[in-house]
Motif scaffolding. Structure first.
Motif, PDB file in Angstrom:
ATOM      1  N   SER A   3       1.285  -0.990  -0.092  1.00 13.70           N
ATOM      2  CA  SER A   3      -0.268   0.213  -0.195  1.00 13.70           C
ATOM      3  C   SER A   3       1.071   0.828  -0.159  1.00 13.70           C
ATOM      4  CB  SER A   3      -1.046   0.371   1.575  1.00 13.70           C
ATOM      5  OG  SER A   3      -1.369   1.649   1.194  1.00 13.70           O
ATOM      6  N   CYS A   5       0.220   3.866   1.612  1.00 19.78           N
ATOM      7  CA  CYS A   5      -0.722   4.736   2.639  1.00 19.78           C
ATOM      8  C   CYS A   5       0.803   4.546   3.543  1.00 19.78           C
ATOM      9  CB  CYS A   5      -1.710   3.937   2.862  1.00 19.78           C
ATOM     10  SG  CYS A   5      -2.598   4.585   4.779  1.00 19.78           S
ATOM     11  N   CYS A  12      -6.950   4.779   6.247  1.00 16.53           N
ATOM     12  CA  CYS A  12      -6.592   4.906   4.866  1.00 16.53           C
ATOM     13  C   CYS A  12      -7.781   4.213   3.442  1.00 16.53           C
ATOM     14  CB  CYS A  12      -5.108   3.603   4.531  1.00 16.53           C
ATOM     15  SG  CYS A  12      -3.480   3.597   5.692  1.00 16.53           S
ATOM     16  N   ASP A  14      -8.672   3.361  -0.141  1.00 18.59           N
ATOM     17  CA  ASP A  14      -8.102   3.233  -1.705  1.00 18.59           C
ATOM     18  C   ASP A  14      -9.508   3.043  -2.566  1.00 18.59           C
ATOM     19  OD1 ASP A  14      -7.261   1.897  -4.068  1.00 18.59           O
ATOM     20  OD2 ASP A  14      -7.240  -0.096  -3.361  1.00 18.59           O
ATOM     21  N   THR A  19     -11.906   0.558  -0.513  1.00 19.33           N
ATOM     22  CA  THR A  19     -11.731   0.001   0.418  1.00 19.33           C
ATOM     23  C   THR A  19     -11.112   1.220   1.176  1.00 19.33           C
ATOM     24  OG1 THR A  19      -9.517  -0.957  -0.211  1.00 19.33           O
ATOM     25  CG2 THR A  19     -11.223  -2.435  -0.678  1.00 19.33           C
ATOM     26  N   SER A  20     -11.294   0.794   2.687  1.00 25.37           N
ATOM     27  CA  SER A  20     -10.298   1.411   3.833  1.00 25.37           C
ATOM     28  C   SER A  20     -10.030   0.450   5.219  1.00 25.37           C
ATOM     29  CB  SER A  20     -11.449   2.899   4.404  1.00 25.37           C
ATOM     30  OG  SER A  20     -10.690   3.604   4.512  1.00 25.37           O
ATOM     31  N   TRP A  21      -9.267   1.206   5.442  1.00 25.55           N
ATOM     32  CA  TRP A  21      -8.435   0.876   7.188  1.00 25.55           C
ATOM     33  C   TRP A  21      -8.241   1.719   7.297  1.00 25.55           C
ATOM     34  CZ3 TRP A  21      -6.318  -0.200   1.968  1.00 25.55           C
ATOM     35  CH2 TRP A  21      -5.012   0.520   2.090  1.00 25.55           C
ATOM     36  N   GLN A  23      -5.285   1.062  11.376  1.00 26.51           N
ATOM     37  CA  GLN A  23      -3.804   0.908  10.734  1.00 26.51           C
ATOM     38  C   GLN A  23      -3.069   1.548  12.526  1.00 26.51           C
ATOM     39  OE1 GLN A  23      -1.852   1.236   7.510  1.00 26.51           O
ATOM     40  NE2 GLN A  23      -0.913   3.106   7.724  1.00 26.51           N
ATOM     41  N   ARG A  28      -1.705  -2.677  10.196  1.00 29.38           N
ATOM     42  CA  ARG A  28      -3.586  -2.829   9.437  1.00 29.38           C
ATOM     43  C   ARG A  28      -4.114  -3.492  11.152  1.00 29.38           C
ATOM     44  NH1 ARG A  28      -5.786  -4.166   3.228  1.00 29.38           N
ATOM     45  NH2 ARG A  28      -3.920  -3.277   2.882  1.00 29.38           N
ATOM     46  N   GLY A  31      -9.920  -4.191   9.362  1.00 29.26           N
ATOM     47  CA  GLY A  31     -10.090  -3.704   7.978  1.00 29.26           C
ATOM     48  C   GLY A  31      -9.103  -4.737   6.508  1.00 29.26           C
ATOM     49  N   PRO A  32      -9.256  -4.667   5.613  1.00 29.01           N
ATOM     50  CA  PRO A  32     -10.408  -3.650   4.944  1.00 29.01           C
ATOM     51  C   PRO A  32     -11.913  -3.629   4.818  1.00 29.01           C
ATOM     52  CG  PRO A  32      -9.183  -5.007   2.900  1.00 29.01           C
ATOM     53  CD  PRO A  32      -8.687  -5.638   4.766  1.00 29.01           C
ATOM     54  N   SER A 100     -18.258   0.056  11.231  1.00 27.58           N
ATOM     55  CA  SER A 100     -17.350   0.433  11.057  1.00 27.58           C
ATOM     56  C   SER A 100     -17.352   1.487  10.811  1.00 27.58           C
ATOM     57  CB  SER A 100     -16.791   0.017   8.798  1.00 27.58           C
ATOM     58  OG  SER A 100     -16.826  -1.151   8.932  1.00 27.58           O
TER      59      SER A 100
END
Length: 117
Positions: A3, A5, A12, A14, A19-21, A23, A28, A31-32, A100
């Motif tokens: 990534s 990120c 983060c 994308d 998608t997002s996650w 960290q 991480r 997610g994602p 989420s």
């Protein structure tokens, strides 16, 4: 592929991958998860931002008092993570499912970096 990120980011996104996650230290932690973002007419900005405010039971005055639960704003122009359908384009925000959105609201703090690519 890795990534783009940075490890300094707490959240983060994308946009092309939808998608997002979250960290911590580049690893991480959640997610994602699926997201939707802004339309071509009202795109979600790309770049590095910081959480500027949080409002748990937000409503959008700009969009007929539409509910925006668990809003985590990352610009002063109204862009935020919030609960909404990940299958419906937004007016520039990042839509997350309700669970989420709550996790992001509970995990992110004012000043945390948000990286969107």
């Amino acid at each position: 592929p890795p990534s783009p990120c940075p490890a300094s980011a707490h959240a983060c996104v994308d946009l092309d991958g939808h998608t997002s996650w979250l960290q911590d230290g580049g690893q991480r932690s959640y997610g994602p998860v699926p997201i939707s973002s802004g339309s071509a007419d009202q795109p979600t900005p790309r770049g590095s931002f910081h959480v500027v405010r949080k409002v748990e039971n937000e409503v959008s005055r700009e969009f007929n008092n539409a509910p925006m639960p668990y809003s985590v704003y990352f610009t002063n122009q109204g862009h935020a993570f919030h609960a909404g359908s990940p299958s419906v384009e937004s007016a520039g925000c990042i839509h997350l499912n309700n669970d989420s959105a709550k996790k992001y609201f509970d995990s992110l703090n004012i000043g945390d970096e948000v990286f969107i690519y």
